[in-house]
Each structure stands twice: as C-alpha cells, then as structure tokens.
Design an enzyme around this catalytic site. Structure first.
Site, PDB file in Angstrom:
ATOM      1  N   TRP A 144       0.808  -1.220   0.000  1.00 42.73           N
ATOM      2  CA  TRP A 144       0.000   0.000   0.000  1.00 42.73           C
ATOM      3  C   TRP A 144       0.836   1.262   0.000  1.00 42.73           C
ATOM      4  O   TRP A 144       1.825   1.366   0.746  1.00 42.73           O
ATOM      5  CB  TRP A 144      -0.872  -0.001   1.261  1.00 42.73           C
ATOM      6  CG  TRP A 144      -1.512   1.306   1.577  1.00 42.73           C
ATOM      7  CD1 TRP A 144      -0.984   2.323   2.318  1.00 42.73           C
ATOM      8  CD2 TRP A 144      -2.809   1.743   1.166  1.00 42.73           C
ATOM      9  NE1 TRP A 144      -1.888   3.369   2.389  1.00 42.73           N
ATOM     10  CE2 TRP A 144      -3.026   3.032   1.693  1.00 42.73           C
ATOM     11  CE3 TRP A 144      -3.847   1.156   0.397  1.00 42.73           C
ATOM     12  CZ2 TRP A 144      -4.193   3.759   1.487  1.00 42.73           C
ATOM     13  CZ3 TRP A 144      -5.015   1.891   0.193  1.00 42.73           C
ATOM     14  CH2 TRP A 144      -5.171   3.168   0.737  1.00 42.73           C
ATOM     15  N   ASP A 147      -0.114   9.073   0.831  1.00 39.97           N
ATOM     16  CA  ASP A 147       0.370  10.447   0.600  1.00 39.97           C
ATOM     17  C   ASP A 147       1.845  10.575   0.206  1.00 39.97           C
ATOM     18  O   ASP A 147       2.718   9.942   0.818  1.00 39.97           O
ATOM     19  CB  ASP A 147       0.228  11.284   1.884  1.00 39.97           C
ATOM     20  CG  ASP A 147      -1.164  11.251   2.467  1.00 39.97           C
ATOM     21  OD1 ASP A 147      -2.039  10.554   1.938  1.00 39.97           O
ATOM     22  OD2 ASP A 147      -1.368  11.935   3.495  1.00 39.97           O
ATOM     23  N   TRP A 156      -4.397   0.188   3.980  1.00 37.16           N
ATOM     24  CA  TRP A 156      -3.761   1.157   4.865  1.00 37.16           C
ATOM     25  C   TRP A 156      -3.449   0.541   6.231  1.00 37.16           C
ATOM     26  O   TRP A 156      -4.273  -0.162   6.802  1.00 37.16           O
ATOM     27  CB  TRP A 156      -4.673   2.378   5.040  1.00 37.16           C
ATOM     28  CG  TRP A 156      -4.005   3.477   5.807  1.00 37.16           C
ATOM     29  CD1 TRP A 156      -3.233   4.459   5.297  1.00 37.16           C
ATOM     30  CD2 TRP A 156      -4.041   3.673   7.224  1.00 37.16           C
ATOM     31  NE1 TRP A 156      -2.763   5.262   6.308  1.00 37.16           N
ATOM     32  CE2 TRP A 156      -3.250   4.803   7.508  1.00 37.16           C
ATOM     33  CE3 TRP A 156      -4.643   2.998   8.289  1.00 37.16           C
ATOM     34  CZ2 TRP A 156      -3.052   5.285   8.796  1.00 37.16           C
ATOM     35  CZ3 TRP A 156      -4.457   3.473   9.573  1.00 37.16           C
ATOM     36  CH2 TRP A 156      -3.668   4.613   9.820  1.00 37.16           C
ATOM     37  N   ARG A 212      -2.738  17.886  11.814  1.00 38.72           N
ATOM     38  CA  ARG A 212      -1.697  17.114  11.129  1.00 38.72           C
ATOM     39  C   ARG A 212      -1.217  17.750   9.820  1.00 38.72           C
ATOM     40  O   ARG A 212      -1.769  18.711   9.341  1.00 38.72           O
ATOM     41  CB  ARG A 212      -2.203  15.701  10.850  1.00 38.72           C
ATOM     42  CG  ARG A 212      -3.532  15.606  10.128  1.00 38.72           C
ATOM     43  CD  ARG A 212      -3.985  14.130  10.057  1.00 38.72           C
ATOM     44  NE  ARG A 212      -5.231  13.997   9.357  1.00 38.72           N
ATOM     45  CZ  ARG A 212      -6.440  13.984   9.934  1.00 38.72           C
ATOM     46  NH1 ARG A 212      -6.547  14.088  11.236  1.00 38.72           N
ATOM     47  NH2 ARG A 212      -7.528  13.853   9.200  1.00 38.72           N
ATOM     48  N   ASP A 213      -0.148  17.125   9.287  1.00 37.95           N
ATOM     49  CA  ASP A 213       0.409  17.428   7.968  1.00 37.95           C
ATOM     50  C   ASP A 213       1.071  18.809   7.869  1.00 37.95           C
ATOM     51  O   ASP A 213       0.638  19.665   7.081  1.00 37.95           O
ATOM     52  CB  ASP A 213      -0.680  17.298   6.871  1.00 37.95           C
ATOM     53  CG  ASP A 213      -1.491  16.011   6.980  1.00 37.95           C
ATOM     54  OD1 ASP A 213      -0.936  15.015   7.484  1.00 37.95           O
ATOM     55  OD2 ASP A 213      -2.676  16.011   6.593  1.00 37.95           O
ATOM     56  N   GLU A 272      -6.865  18.681   5.471  1.00 34.98           N
ATOM     57  CA  GLU A 272      -5.664  17.841   5.532  1.00 34.98           C
ATOM     58  C   GLU A 272      -4.634  18.404   4.545  1.00 34.98           C
ATOM     59  O   GLU A 272      -4.978  19.139   3.615  1.00 34.98           O
ATOM     60  CB  GLU A 272      -5.997  16.403   5.118  1.00 34.98           C
ATOM     61  CG  GLU A 272      -6.994  15.700   6.014  1.00 34.98           C
ATOM     62  CD  GLU A 272      -7.029  14.200   5.736  1.00 34.98           C
ATOM     63  OE1 GLU A 272      -6.623  13.433   6.615  1.00 34.98           O
ATOM     64  OE2 GLU A 272      -7.470  13.790   4.655  1.00 34.98           O
ATOM     65  N   ASP A 293     -11.043  16.429   3.815  1.00 35.53           N
ATOM     66  CA  ASP A 293     -11.332  15.084   4.297  1.00 35.53           C
ATOM     67  C   ASP A 293     -12.790  14.698   4.012  1.00 35.53           C
ATOM     68  O   ASP A 293     -13.088  13.557   3.695  1.00 35.53           O
ATOM     69  CB  ASP A 293     -11.042  15.055   5.805  1.00 35.53           C
ATOM     70  CG  ASP A 293     -10.932  13.648   6.331  1.00 35.53           C
ATOM     71  OD1 ASP A 293     -10.805  12.713   5.509  1.00 35.53           O
ATOM     72  OD2 ASP A 293     -10.980  13.477   7.558  1.00 35.53           O
TER      73      ASP A 293
END
Ligand code: NAG
Ligand code: NAG
Ligand code: NAG
Length: 585
Positions: free
Chosen positions: A65, A68, A92, A191-192, A246, A279
C-alpha cells in the site's frame, strides 16, 4: 553496503513487528480518522500478486500500500521522495515513511524506510509531513506523529549524516514533539505540517491542517530557530462549514511566466496559492490569492472560491498532494496520490494499491485566475515508438482507430479543430458548479451538438469496453463553456469497482482558439489527462477486463452532430523506468 545499515534495517523490522503485534494485541489501537482500517488485511501477504493491470511508469513500490507523498526535495543533485507506505500489506496500516531517490524524477531507487514508529512521540503513527532545506543546504523534516494518548503531534527529524547525498538515516531528537496540540487545538485533527518559509519578520513560518468544529483551518506557527515553535493568534486562513483541512500546501507563484519560486519568495510580481485536501469529500481545492506578510494572513482573490465549488488541481482520483521547489531547474513540482477504485479485498488480492500521479510542473495561468500543470519534461525520455496522424476529419458519429502501436502504456497528445460552434447545445446553468454531475448526465454515449469528441482509451476492439476522455462545448448566456470529462462507466465488466464520471470546465475562449488540445497518459489502470494545455486535469483508475496489455485499443470518437478535425495526433509507447525494484543500502 555497510553492515551497520543492514543491522539497522533488521532492527527496523523487529521494531515494527513488535509494534504491530502490540497494536493488534491491544486491539483497535490504530487511529486514523480518514482511512477505513481493515485490521484483518493489514499484514496479509497476497496469495497471488496480479500484475496485469499494475501501472508501469507511475511511481509506486513493487508491492503493498502507498498513500500520501511526503517531504519531496532536492539535495546535492538528488531528488528525494518519501511516501506513506505499509510494508506488510496492500491496505492502509503500519505506516512508515518509505524513501526513494532519483536523478530525473522518473527512474527511482528504493532506500530503507526513513521514518518509522519508534519513540513515544510517534509510536502510534508516522504520518504526513514536509521537508524544508535550511540555509547552508541543511534538510529537515517535520511530520505528524501519533503519541500514546492518541494525540497528533508535530515532530522534527534531521539527517544523521549530511555528507550522505542519499540521506539514508534520520534522527529524531528527544525534545520532540516540537509542536504539541495546545489548548484549543483538537488533538485528533491536527496534522500534515507544510514546508516552512522564511518570513520578512525573520521567523520561520509554517501551517498545520486542522479544524475547529466544522471550520477548516491552516493553523500558523512561527519559530526563530526551527525547534521552538509558537502558535500565532490567527490561522493563516480558515473557512466555515467545510470540515478538516488535511495536507495544506502554501507556496508563491510568479504572476507572469512559468518559472517556479522558492517557498520563501515574496514581493512584487508574486502571488500565493493555498491548497487543502478536504477530508469530507476526499478531493482537493486550491485558491490563488495574496499573502499579507505583516499580518501573516492569506486572502484568496475574488475569482477563487474556498468551498467545494473551487478550483482543483485534478478533478479525479488525486489527493494529499504536495509541491516542492526544484532549484536545479527553477520550477515548482506537484506530487499527488491516485488511489485505487477497487475494494480493499481486491487490493489485498492484487498485492498492490496506490500510485503517485506523474510529477507535474505548475505555474500561474496568464489569466491569473488558475494554475496550469504539465508532466515534467523528463517524462518524455520514456517515449518510444511514435506515430502521427494529421488532418483527419471525424464526422458526426465517426471513429478513428489509432493503429500500429501498443496503447496500454502510452502517451497521447491530440489537437482538435472545431470549425463551427453553431450546433453547440444550450448550457444548463444548474450545473455551473457541478461539472461532475453534468458529465454523469451527458456521458460519452449521449449524443450532442459540438461534442462529445475525444479519445476512447483502454478500449476493446469492438469499443464495448472503454474509458472515454472527451470535451463537449455548450453555449451559455454570454460565452461558450467547455466541459472536459472522464467517463469510465464502461471501463470494465467487473461490477465491484467504483466507476465515477469525473469532470471540470476548461477556461478557454473557444471562439478565439477554435482548437482544443488533450493529452492522456495511459498506464494499464491509470488514465491521467490534461485538457487545454494543462488547464484542467483528470485522473482515473480503471480496471479493464478485456482491454488488457496487447488487447488495449485506442480510438478517436465524435458523438456530436458537428464534425471535428484531428489537426494532429501524436502517440508514443512508453518504456518502463526503473521503479523501486530493489532496496539499496
Ligand atoms: C557519511 O556519508 C559519507 C558519504 O556517503 C560516508 O563516506 C561516511 O562514512 C558517512 N559517515 C558516517 C559516520 O556514517
Ligand atoms: C476533534 O476531531 C475528531 C476527529 O475528527 C472529532 O471526532 C471530534 O468530534 C473533534 N472534537 C471536537 C471537540 O470538535
Ligand atoms: C479512493 O477510492 C475511492 C473508491 O474506494 C473512494 O471513494 C475515495 O474516497 C478514495 N479517495 C481517497 C482520497 O481516499
């Protein structure tokens, strides 16, 4: 070559196996708000790796898998690319930062994973993040970790050895996390981190994706030393009723010309772009606007909408994208993830899931209203057998097969001449903000006035199976509207796959150009198209049941009342690049 690396790698697998075991034993320890977790499939080795429909020239690991893109950068003559990867299965889970290197962004060598869960601040997850190359050519990565309290925190990592151009080893200082979620920040929606830019107020500045209630937010942080970060009072930008932002990306673009700008550039002749991955819809949107440095505030232009009617890099399967500045060729390059449209169970059987779209150069269109994207020029080195078709009229209801070339793995560029717009259908303004629904209604089969015309790719000889890539021109009140569509409804006999139509409008003045161009990159189960010279892009994942390998055909079609002409069509077979086949130590 060195044995320390082998030891280190072995240790990674032990550490990871231990971690997975713990996670599973404790059950439901995986935390991920945006991916369905298939615990029973996470570490299953496929019984049979089915490679028939596996993409050959799109970036991917040999198996398992991928999601990103992470931390792309250029360092000492080498392009580095990291990505979210499951070393043990094709759904995932167990995510690490896999690492690959290249000198041309097309041929890739795999290295051992760079970042993986090992410390309290990332033991439950090493999620997406970005690289910044600090002055003196010193790369640094910021990424999201998940800690034992299930909080999303931002961590820093440095190369262990700056003399190693491959940047094989990364160290995570004990003082992590450098950006914990403070009071008022939702620790499950934080996040990110982006690449940082150096602001005129002499601070490093970056944003982290978040939300407050239903308000999407790019929370801004500043630092003098890159280690101590302070949250700004106001986010860089936010938007109501839209949900989690995101993978934000924020970068400057030149108001004129195609040259890319380094992330810290500002001043006259510079505009900014903010992209977020929503998202809630699993699509991405961007705005073009102005960055007010003194307030650290970004304001989109009135021509750019912040909601789900806004601009998209790609109107298909394309998510979690990230750009980076390439100093070697002074350009900005976009990476984005194209997921499968298969079920998780099929992905498990195939043994692979997810690719990156071909890296694209991007720049601001002359109109200033949108970006333009084009596959990086290096991609053309993979072009092989070539055929040209010129000046062919495609009458109403007609077809033209592109022959003498294999087209399951190909690059096709075609320009259509549209002599008359008289027969254009009247535009239905109800669809002005929903090209996708419009295309679902006006499919390739639905006869029209000017269009549908375009390509049938990954088609069976009798055209019963095919993915249609086409344009359709409408007459609206004061102008003509050009709709670009991917219609995969007949792409496969398989029922289980998701076959959504995807579409966007192409902002060209067809009364002036009288021409429109289309480029499609076809790679077994990927169709990646660029309309109007890269103004509108669409990527689809399709799984032919007949049009596989040598049995894949390519046609030009016209299902409109008005004849159209192919002024020129160029098609190339594409050779297979080196694609992460073995890990180098
Ligand atoms: C750092 O990398 C260089 C170049 O690969 C290598 O020669 C050197 O041995 C490395 N140093 C350490 C401490 O691993
Ligand atoms: C924080 O985010 C999570 C994940 O999206 C959500 O379930 C939760 O309701 C949010 N909490 C608050 C207080 O908004
Ligand atoms: C890609 O797969 C399809 C089909 O399963 C989903 O509908 C999408 O939401 C998904 N996209 C992302 C970005 O996860």
């Amino acid at each position: 070559m060195g044995s320390p690396n082998r030891v280190w790698t072995a240790w990674l697998f032990v550490a990871c196996a231990h971690w997975c075991f713990c996670s599973m034993a404790r059950n439901k320890m995986f935390v991920e708000p945006s991916h369905v977790v298939y615990e029973e499939l996470q570490s299953v080795s496929p019984a049979l790796v089915n490679d028939e429909l596996k993409p050959r020239y799109h970036f991917r690991p040999p198996r398992n898998w991928l999601n990103d893109p992470n931390g792309p950068m250029y360092y000492k003559g080498i392009y580095h690319f990291f990505y979210q990867y499951n070393p043990y299965g094709s759904v995932w889970g167990n995510i690490v930062w896999a690492h690959s290197i290249s000198t041309d962004l097309i041929n890739w060598k795999a290295l051992a994973p760079a970042i993986y869960p090992s410390e309290p601040f990332d033991i439950y997850g090493c999620w997406s993040g970005s690289a910044t190359v600090l002055p003196g050519d010193k790369p640094v990565i910021l990424y999201t970790g998940v800690d034992p309290e299930q909080r999303q925190v931002q961590n820093i990592a440095f190369p262990a050895n700056l003399s190693d151009p491959y940047l094989r080893e990364w160290t995570k200082p004990d003082y992590n996390p450098v950006i914990p979620p403070e009071l008022g920040v939702n620790a499950s929606a934080f996040r990110d981190p982006t690449t940082a830019w150096y602001a005129p107020n002499k601070h490093w500045t970056l944003v982290v994706g978040s939300k407050r209630d239903r308000r999407g937010m790019a929370i801004l942080y500043r630092s003098k030393d890159f280690v101590h970060w302070i949250k700004a009072k106001h986010p860089l930008h936010s938007f109501k009723d839209i949900g989690m932002w995101e993978c934000p990306d924020f970068f400057p673009v030149a108001a004129k010309g195609r040259q890319g700008l380094e992330t810290s550039e500002y001043g006259d002749g510079v505009k900014h772009v903010l992209k977020v991955s929503l998202d809630a819809t699993r699509y991405e949107y961007y705005t073009v606007g102005k960055y007010y440095h003194h307030m650290d505030k970004y304001v989109p232009d009135v021509t750019s909408s912040d909601d789900h009617t806004g601009l998209r890099y790609d109107y298909g399967n394309f998510y979690a994208s990230k750009t980076f500045y390439d100093p070697a060729k002074k350009r900005r390059i976009l990476w984005g993830w194209a997921n499968e449209s298969d079920s998780a169970y099929t992905d498990k059987d195939k043994g692979w899931a997810g690719v990156q779209a071909i890296p694209r150069s991007l720049w601001l269109d002359d109109s200033g209203r949108q970006l333009v994207q084009w596959p990086i020029e290096e991609f053309e080195t993979l072009r092989d057998k070539h055929i040209i078709v010129k000046n062919k009229n495609i009458p109403s209801g007609g077809f033209l097969e592109v022959q003498d070339i294999q087209t399951a793995q190909a690059d096709v560029e075609v320009t259509f001449d549209v002599a008359s717009l008289e027969k254009a259908e009247v535009f239905d303004p109800y669809y002005v903000d929903d090209a996708q629904a419009f295309c679902a209604k006006k499919t390739a089969e639905t006869k029209g006035g000017v269009g549908p015309f375009g390509l049938l790719v990954l088609a069976s000889a009798n055209r019963e199976e095919r993915t249609a890539v086409f344009f359709r021109i409408f007459k609206a009140q004061s102008k003509y509207m050009v709709l670009m569509c991917h219609d995969p409804t007949r792409s496969s006999k398989r029922e289980s796959t998701y076959k959504p139509t995807f579409a966007g409008f192409v902002d060209i003045d067809i009364t002036k150009t009288r021409k429109i161009s289309l480029r499609s990159l076809i790679d077994h189960s990927v169709v990646e198209s660029f309309g109007g010279g890269g103004k509108t892009c669409i990527t689809s994942r399709v799984y032919p049941s007949v049009a596989i390998g040598e049995n894949a055909h390519l046609f030009v079609f016209n299902n409109g009342a008005q004849d159209v002409k192919v002024s020129e069509l160029n098609a190339w077979e594409i050779t297979e690049p080196e694609m992460n086949d073995e890990i180098i130590y």
